[in-house]
Design an enzyme around this catalytic site. Structure first.
Site, short mmCIF file in Angstrom:
data_model
loop_
_atom_site.label_atom_id
_atom_site.label_comp_id
_atom_site.label_asym_id
_atom_site.label_seq_id
_atom_site.Cartn_x
_atom_site.Cartn_y
_atom_site.Cartn_z
N THR A 270 79.90 47.90 125.10
CA THR A 270 81.40 47.74 124.83
C THR A 270 81.71 49.09 124.45
O THR A 270 81.12 49.82 123.46
CB THR A 270 81.47 46.97 123.48
N LYS B 26 73.21 37.98 122.99
CA LYS B 26 74.12 39.09 122.39
C LYS B 26 74.39 38.80 121.09
O LYS B 26 74.70 37.59 120.53
CB LYS B 26 75.26 38.63 123.30
N ARG C 61 90.27 32.37 123.15
CA ARG C 61 91.19 33.24 123.74
C ARG C 61 92.54 32.66 123.62
O ARG C 61 92.93 31.80 123.70
CB ARG C 61 90.49 33.21 125.21
N ARG D 145 76.18 42.94 136.14
CA ARG D 145 76.53 41.78 135.22
C ARG D 145 77.75 41.06 135.80
O ARG D 145 78.77 41.87 136.03
CB ARG D 145 76.96 42.53 133.84
#
Length: 489
Positions: free
Chosen positions: A291, A233, A89, A48
């Site tokens: 995760t 996702k 972010r 990934r």
């Protein structure tokens, strides 16, 4: 300039220890040739590349290293570009990290400044118009919790309710607050164009909310003359609510539990994970559980018992793949993390085969919906594997659908999937128990070709039983209509 074409790796045979696929995020701790090679040898099936970090040139070098290393090792390793999406972010800090303490007052700002313990820059310019006094703001996958006190122009005064270490570029979550950001950004489209030029056709799409987000990416690639394999996702509440529509247009799913655990009440994550796994299994598409799987191994050489149990439960529920993020990208023990993941998977698979834990539930769920001819063939392949001493299931495939459908039953037998389509072979690196092979030249017909390869690999043994699926070889997906049981002579 596009990356060089991979060699035809169907000239060798290596049987892994585990059927569950392992996706590894590459980063500073795993960008060297020797570490990438070690990750592959320990069990990495898919690399990934997180495009939220790094430059195109850095990713280009990684892509070429992955291709060259996999070719030398004679194995199929997929490359997945993870699109950044409209992630909110924090900015950068002078010393890269700050330590926020419970009770501190801090200011979030949309101004372009270097952050400090008192001032935290945010990249979402509309934040001051979206947030109100009393609203919660979560940083770093929800580990840090702030509460909005007041808004002053571009600045938001907050109180730290739960403190912690915050580093540059970590994510921001605003559960319950309407965010008007397009899930597919211009930066995403630029990354897709770059990936396609480098020969990468597999993309995971972040923060999708509806089926149209998947369609937008597929149409963009088609307009460039490319076919793509897309992983949706699932991390937002809207995506969970729209999952039945999303699953109709996507090629695979990823359970992105980091943001999901903040966007949704965290106590709902376990059952949402189980529901997504069974939906993907029923549809016959691969699903990745991701995760915090071995989070403690970022620092420690051994995982916690809870982490091992978490991985085992995901595998026993039917996940096709498990993913490592910070463990391999930036952790102290990237190679041992993969080795640990592979060993956990191997142990779970042995126990499932002995106990048949969950196998009947999976089969009942798959067979509870209407089935096409090739899906019925896949079901009968599973019956043959359960009742006969089948050594291998062999699936020549154009689209990969038959191999994935057989894989959905989680059979004890390895599935050897042969395809003339390079993207199909690479995309099958996500599917449980599938060993994909790209075959550039078809000799006579598929049966002759695969039996010839078995002899070349020294796995053709007189008396062994193999199951072969076949179709009319028109190059159209979903035309498998024949199951053949062969006793090798």
């Amino acid at each position: 300039m596009a990356a060089e074409k991979k060699k035809d790796i169907s000239t060798c045979f290596k049987l892994p220890n585990n059927k569950t696929k392992i996706v590894c995020t590459l980063g500073p701790a795993s960008s060297s040739d020797c570490v990438i090679k070690a990750l592959m040898l320990k069990g990495m099936n898919v690399a990934r590349l997180n495009f939220s970090h790094g430059t195109f040139e850095e990713h280009r070098n990684l892509i070429r290293t992955i291709r060259e290393t996999a070719s030398k090792l004679c194995i199929e390793v997929g490359i997945m570009i993870d699109l950044p999406g409209p992630k909110i972010r924090v900015g950068t800090f002078e010393d890269n990290t700050v330590h926020l303490l419970k009770g501190d007052e801090v200011f979030l700002t949309t101004n372009d400044v270097v952050g400090s313990k008192k001032t935290i820059p945010i990249n979402y310019k509309k934040l001051p118009t979206k947030i109100s006094s009393g609203d919660s703001i979560y940083l770093n996958d929800g580990f840090i919790h702030l509460q909005c006190l007041e808004v002053y122009g571009e600045n938001i005064k907050c109180k730290v309710l739960t403190g912690g270490i915050l580093s540059s570029n970590k994510g921001v979550n605003l559960p319950g607050i309407e965010i008007d950001l397009d899930p597919i950004t211009e930066k995403d489209l630029e990354a897709i164009r770059f990936g396609l030029n480098e020969g990468v056709n597999i993309f995971s799409i972040s923060f999708i909310e509806k089926a149209a987000d998947i369609i937008k990416v597929r149409d963009f690639a088609h307009n460039l003359g490319k076919n793509v394999f897309l992983i949706a996702k699932i991390e937002r509440e809207k995506a969970v609510k729209s999952i039945d529509k999303i699953i109709k247009v996507t090629d695979g799913l990823m359970i992105a539990r980091g943001d999901m655990g903040v966007e949704l009440p965290i106590q709902k994550v376990p059952h949402v994970q189980k529901e997504l796994i069974i939906k993907a299994t029923t549809k016959g598409i691969p699903i990745i559980t991701a995760t915090h799987m071995l989070e403690s191994m970022i620092e420690n050489i051994r995982p916690t018992r809870a982490e091992v149990t978490d991985i085992a439960n995901a595998i026993l529920d039917g996940t096709d793949a498990v993913m490592l993020s910070g463990e391999t990208a930036a952790g102290k023990h990237p190679v041992p993390s993969v080795a640990m993941m592979a060993s956990i998977a191997h142990e779970c698979e042995i126990w499932r085969e002995k106990s048949q834990w969950g196998i009947q539930r999976i089969e009942n769920k798959i067979c509870s919906v209407s089935m096409t001819v090739d899906e019925v063939i896949s079901h009968h392949v599973n019956d043959a594997v359960q009742r006969l001493p089948v050594k291998y299931v062999i699936t020549p495939t154009f689209s990969g659908k038959t191999a994935r459908k057989v894989s959905s039953f989680k059979p004890r037998t390895w599935i050897l999937a042969f395809s003339r389509n390079e993207l199909t072979a690479e995309s099958l690196t996500f599917s449980y128990g599938v060993l994909p092979y790209h075959v550039s030249n078809l000799e006579n017909d598929w049966e002759d070709t695969v039996l010839k390869y078995m002899k070349k690999w020294n796995i053709y043994n007189s008396g062994d039983v193999v199951v072969l699926t076949k179709g009319p070889s028109t190059g159209k997906p979903g035309e498998t209509n024949l199951l053949k049981i062969i006793t090798l002579t």
